[in-house]
Motif scaffolding. Structure first.
Motif, PDB file in Angstrom:
ATOM      1  N   VAL A  64       0.885  -1.050   0.083  1.00 23.66           N
ATOM      2  CA  VAL A  64      -0.154  -0.565   0.037  1.00 23.66           C
ATOM      3  C   VAL A  64       1.028   0.656  -0.479  1.00 23.66           C
ATOM      4  O   VAL A  64       0.707   2.237  -0.814  1.00 23.66           O
ATOM      5  N   GLY A  65       2.328   1.036   0.817  1.00 19.02           N
ATOM      6  CA  GLY A  65       2.701   2.266   0.312  1.00 19.02           C
ATOM      7  C   GLY A  65       3.100   2.867  -1.252  1.00 19.02           C
ATOM      8  O   GLY A  65       3.751   3.780  -1.092  1.00 19.02           O
ATOM      9  N   VAL A  66       3.808   1.893  -1.591  1.00 20.30           N
ATOM     10  CA  VAL A  66       4.439   2.305  -2.897  1.00 20.30           C
ATOM     11  C   VAL A  66       3.337   2.433  -3.648  1.00 20.30           C
ATOM     12  O   VAL A  66       3.640   3.531  -4.429  1.00 20.30           O
ATOM     13  N   VAL A  67       2.283   2.149  -3.715  1.00 21.80           N
ATOM     14  CA  VAL A  67       1.020   2.417  -4.171  1.00 21.80           C
ATOM     15  C   VAL A  67       0.742   4.137  -3.925  1.00 21.80           C
ATOM     16  O   VAL A  67       0.440   5.370  -4.746  1.00 21.80           O
ATOM     17  N   THR A  68       0.596   3.901  -2.785  1.00 23.28           N
ATOM     18  CA  THR A  68       0.372   5.637  -2.398  1.00 23.28           C
ATOM     19  C   THR A  68       1.495   7.084  -2.454  1.00 23.28           C
ATOM     20  O   THR A  68       1.240   8.390  -3.050  1.00 23.28           O
ATOM     21  N   TYR A 424      -7.534   6.477  -2.054  1.00 22.41           N
ATOM     22  CA  TYR A 424      -6.964   6.593  -0.484  1.00 22.41           C
ATOM     23  C   TYR A 424      -7.806   5.767   0.317  1.00 22.41           C
ATOM     24  O   TYR A 424      -7.490   4.959   1.172  1.00 22.41           O
ATOM     25  N   GLY A 425      -9.592   6.030  -0.325  1.00 22.64           N
ATOM     26  CA  GLY A 425     -10.145   5.706   0.499  1.00 22.64           C
ATOM     27  C   GLY A 425     -10.639   3.781   0.671  1.00 22.64           C
ATOM     28  O   GLY A 425     -10.680   3.011   1.676  1.00 22.64           O
ATOM     29  N   VAL A 426     -10.823   3.975  -0.717  1.00 23.43           N
ATOM     30  CA  VAL A 426     -10.626   1.998  -0.841  1.00 23.43           C
ATOM     31  C   VAL A 426      -9.312   1.463  -0.566  1.00 23.43           C
ATOM     32  O   VAL A 426      -9.259   0.972   0.466  1.00 23.43           O
ATOM     33  N   ASP A 431      -6.622  -2.102   3.308  1.00 25.25           N
ATOM     34  CA  ASP A 431      -5.491  -2.428   4.472  1.00 25.25           C
ATOM     35  C   ASP A 431      -5.582  -2.750   5.717  1.00 25.25           C
ATOM     36  O   ASP A 431      -5.399  -4.127   6.126  1.00 25.25           O
ATOM     37  N   VAL A 432      -6.915  -1.986   6.370  1.00 21.23           N
ATOM     38  CA  VAL A 432      -7.385  -2.269   7.435  1.00 21.23           C
ATOM     39  C   VAL A 432      -7.000  -3.675   7.533  1.00 21.23           C
ATOM     40  O   VAL A 432      -7.146  -4.539   8.615  1.00 21.23           O
ATOM     41  N   TYR A 433      -8.730  -4.090   6.766  1.00 20.35           N
ATOM     42  CA  TYR A 433      -9.067  -5.324   6.535  1.00 20.35           C
ATOM     43  C   TYR A 433      -8.283  -5.884   6.610  1.00 20.35           C
ATOM     44  O   TYR A 433      -7.738  -7.362   6.586  1.00 20.35           O
ATOM     45  N   LEU A 434      -6.978  -5.847   5.423  1.00 19.38           N
ATOM     46  CA  LEU A 434      -6.089  -7.242   5.333  1.00 19.38           C
ATOM     47  C   LEU A 434      -5.120  -7.260   6.963  1.00 19.38           C
ATOM     48  O   LEU A 434      -4.708  -8.114   7.294  1.00 19.38           O
ATOM     49  N   LEU A 435      -4.170  -6.064   6.973  1.00 23.87           N
ATOM     50  CA  LEU A 435      -3.765  -6.103   8.882  1.00 23.87           C
ATOM     51  C   LEU A 435      -4.935  -6.723   9.596  1.00 23.87           C
ATOM     52  O   LEU A 435      -4.054  -7.669  10.314  1.00 23.87           O
ATOM     53  N   VAL A 436      -6.356  -6.365   9.619  1.00 24.00           N
ATOM     54  CA  VAL A 436      -6.926  -6.985  11.014  1.00 24.00           C
ATOM     55  C   VAL A 436      -7.404  -8.433  10.925  1.00 24.00           C
ATOM     56  O   VAL A 436      -7.116  -9.332  11.655  1.00 24.00           O
ATOM     57  N   LYS A 437      -7.364  -9.131   9.631  1.00 22.46           N
ATOM     58  CA  LYS A 437      -6.851 -10.415   9.034  1.00 22.46           C
ATOM     59  C   LYS A 437      -6.057 -11.054   9.019  1.00 22.46           C
ATOM     60  O   LYS A 437      -6.316 -12.448   9.532  1.00 22.46           O
ATOM     61  N   TYR A 438      -4.739 -10.180   9.233  1.00 26.83           N
ATOM     62  CA  TYR A 438      -3.720 -11.397   9.357  1.00 26.83           C
ATOM     63  C   TYR A 438      -3.479 -11.430  10.629  1.00 26.83           C
ATOM     64  O   TYR A 438      -2.566 -12.402  11.277  1.00 26.83           O
TER      65      TYR A 438
END
Length: 463
Positions: A64-68, A424-426, A431-438
């Motif tokens: 996500v950091g690369v994309v932003t 950025y909202g998407v 990002d939050v979904y994947l982080l929380v999932k893992y």
């Protein structure tokens, strides 16, 4: 709204959002490298599980950091063409090195690390993650080389209306760079450490893989103590440098409207009246600002009003006072957040060394919330750094009003701002979904795969 105001708003949104990911990338990969080093040295499988678990979270943040970061470059080209033309001949070399050397180094060896488990030797695999850590550090160094030029221009000449590099050596030995870079790097280590400590605390509260997360917490707390203290030390030196390099930023960060000739007090809190160039009230500590600025009780600190008059004589008519309230309060929020980080890190290390973590449930819950402290400190630090430099895009050389793209209408800037905000909202949701999932998974949990054997199910997850 004007195109200038919208361009500044877009710059602020993209920069602050991107910088949410950068410190964690730099700091977390360093902790992972330490964990894998412990695995190679001790042959203890627990450290391998730790490296793999935290590596998954690192990859999500890195992507996500690369994309932003890419989107941030777009807004520079669209909204700040005059600025880009002015600094392009100076920024070209450090940013090229960052892209061609640092970024390719980290991305290439990240691939080796992700796919190289059990395919290359342990030492080669360990080397790959250390090269990723070195790459992220070098990337930060070259980006901050460019930013340091904006704060304190060196090694240049101005020809045909734009700056040209005259000394690459002067650029990379800039005093501002060698205060700014370690400050940011240690802050990144602290960010990674609090991230690991907070998530480890979450799992310890639920008694998941206690052996893994107790060791993760101990490593994180150790690095958090060292990094947080060094952030404060280097930050103090950086503030002292501002007294001579950017005295207006220093004065604004202290809401010091008039020069204190000998014994400057430090203002704890104040009611700032920018319209009348005064404070409606202030709680001050006598002599403290002189001590902070010069390490002694006597020392002259220039005030905002006197510096404004001086800059008018030096640079011509204009308002050279930055937004004082924003600069003042962002600095204090950063300091308070940093102070809390030091206290929590010290207690966390003490509790870990005394094997009291599992009994300190209230503290563990606090550490989960404290994940956000370094993000707050980092964001407030950059707001203070960039807004405190106004009205300059490049201090003393180019004003922000002269850096905006002159032919891009406000409607177009607004459209791109809305577009960026939507993307950025998407990204934030993903990002939050994947982080929380893992992060909810734990290293001892069995992998869910239809062809997996019972033996494989008991092993640690792999990428």
């Amino acid at each position: 709204m004007s195109n200038l105001l919208l361009a500044r708003l877009q710059f602020g949104v993209t920069t602050v959002y991107h910088f949410l990911f950068v410190p964690l990338t730099i700091g977390l990969v360093f902790l992972i490298a330490v964990m894998e080093t412990a695995y190679v040295v001790t042959n203890n499988e627990t450290y391998k599980k730790m490296a793999k678990f935290w590596g998954k979270l690192f990859l999500i943040n890195f992507a996500v950091g690369v994309v932003t970061g890419i989107m941030q470059e777009f807004q520079f080209g669209m909204n700040w063409s005059s600025y880009s033309r002015f600094v392009g001949d100076v920024f070209g070399a450090p940013l090229a090195v960052e892209a061609l050397v640092a970024f390719f180094l980290e991305s290439t060896f990240l691939g080796v690390w992700v796919f190289g488990w059990d395919k290359v030797s342990r030492r080669v695999h360990l080397l790959s993650i250390w090269l990723v850590a070195i790459g992220t550090t070098l990337s930060a160094f070259w980006i901050l080389t460019a930013n340091a030029f904006m704060q304190e221009p060196v090694g240049y000449v101005v020809r045909n209306g734009h700056a040209e590099m005259s000394s690459f050596g002067a650029l990379i030995t800039n005093r501002q760079l060698w205060l700014e870079f370690p400050h940011v790097w240690f802050a990144a280590l602290a960010t990674g450490a609090f991230f690991v400590a907070g998530i480890s605390a979450y799992h310890l509260l639920r008694k998941n893989s206690v052996h893994v997360f107790k060791r993760s917490f101990h490593i994180a707390a150790t690095i958090a103590v060292i990094a947080s203290l060094l952030v404060a030390v280097v930050g103090h030196e950086q503030a002292q440098h501002l007294v001579t390099a950017q005295p207006m930023k220093m004065a604004a960060s202290e809401a010091l409207w008039n020069t204190s000739p000998e014994h400057a007090p430090w203002t704890v809190v104040a009611g700032i009246n920018s319209a009348d160039h005064k404070n409606s009230f202030a709680i001050q500590i006598p002599y403290a600002l002189s001590i902070l600025a010069y390490n002694k009780t006597q020392g002259k600190v220039e005030g905002i009003n006197q510096l404004q008059a001086q800059y008018v004589k030096e640079y011509g008519p204009g308002n050279y006072i930055p937004p004082v309230a924003v600069t003042f309060w962002s600095f204090r929020i950063m300091v308070v957040a940093g102070g809390l980080m030091i206290l929590l890190a010290l207690y966390g290390l003490y509790a870990s060394m005394k094997d009291r973590l599992e009994r300190s449930r209230r503290f563990l819950k606090t550490m989960v919330i404290a994940i956000f402290l370094p993000y707050l400190a980092n964001t407030m630090g950059w707001i203070m750094t960039e807004i405190g430099r106004q009205p300059w895009a490049v201090f003393g050389l180019l004003k922000t009003t002269n850096g905006v793209s002159p032919t891009v209408p406000a409607a177009m800037v607004l459209t791109s701002l809305i577009g960026f905000a939507a993307v950025y909202g998407v990204l934030a949701v993903v990002d939050v979904y994947l982080l929380v999932k893992y992060l909810r998974q734990h290293p001892d949990a069995p992998l869910e795969h239809p062809t997996q054997t019972a033996k494989d199910s008991a092993s640690a997850p792999s990428f």
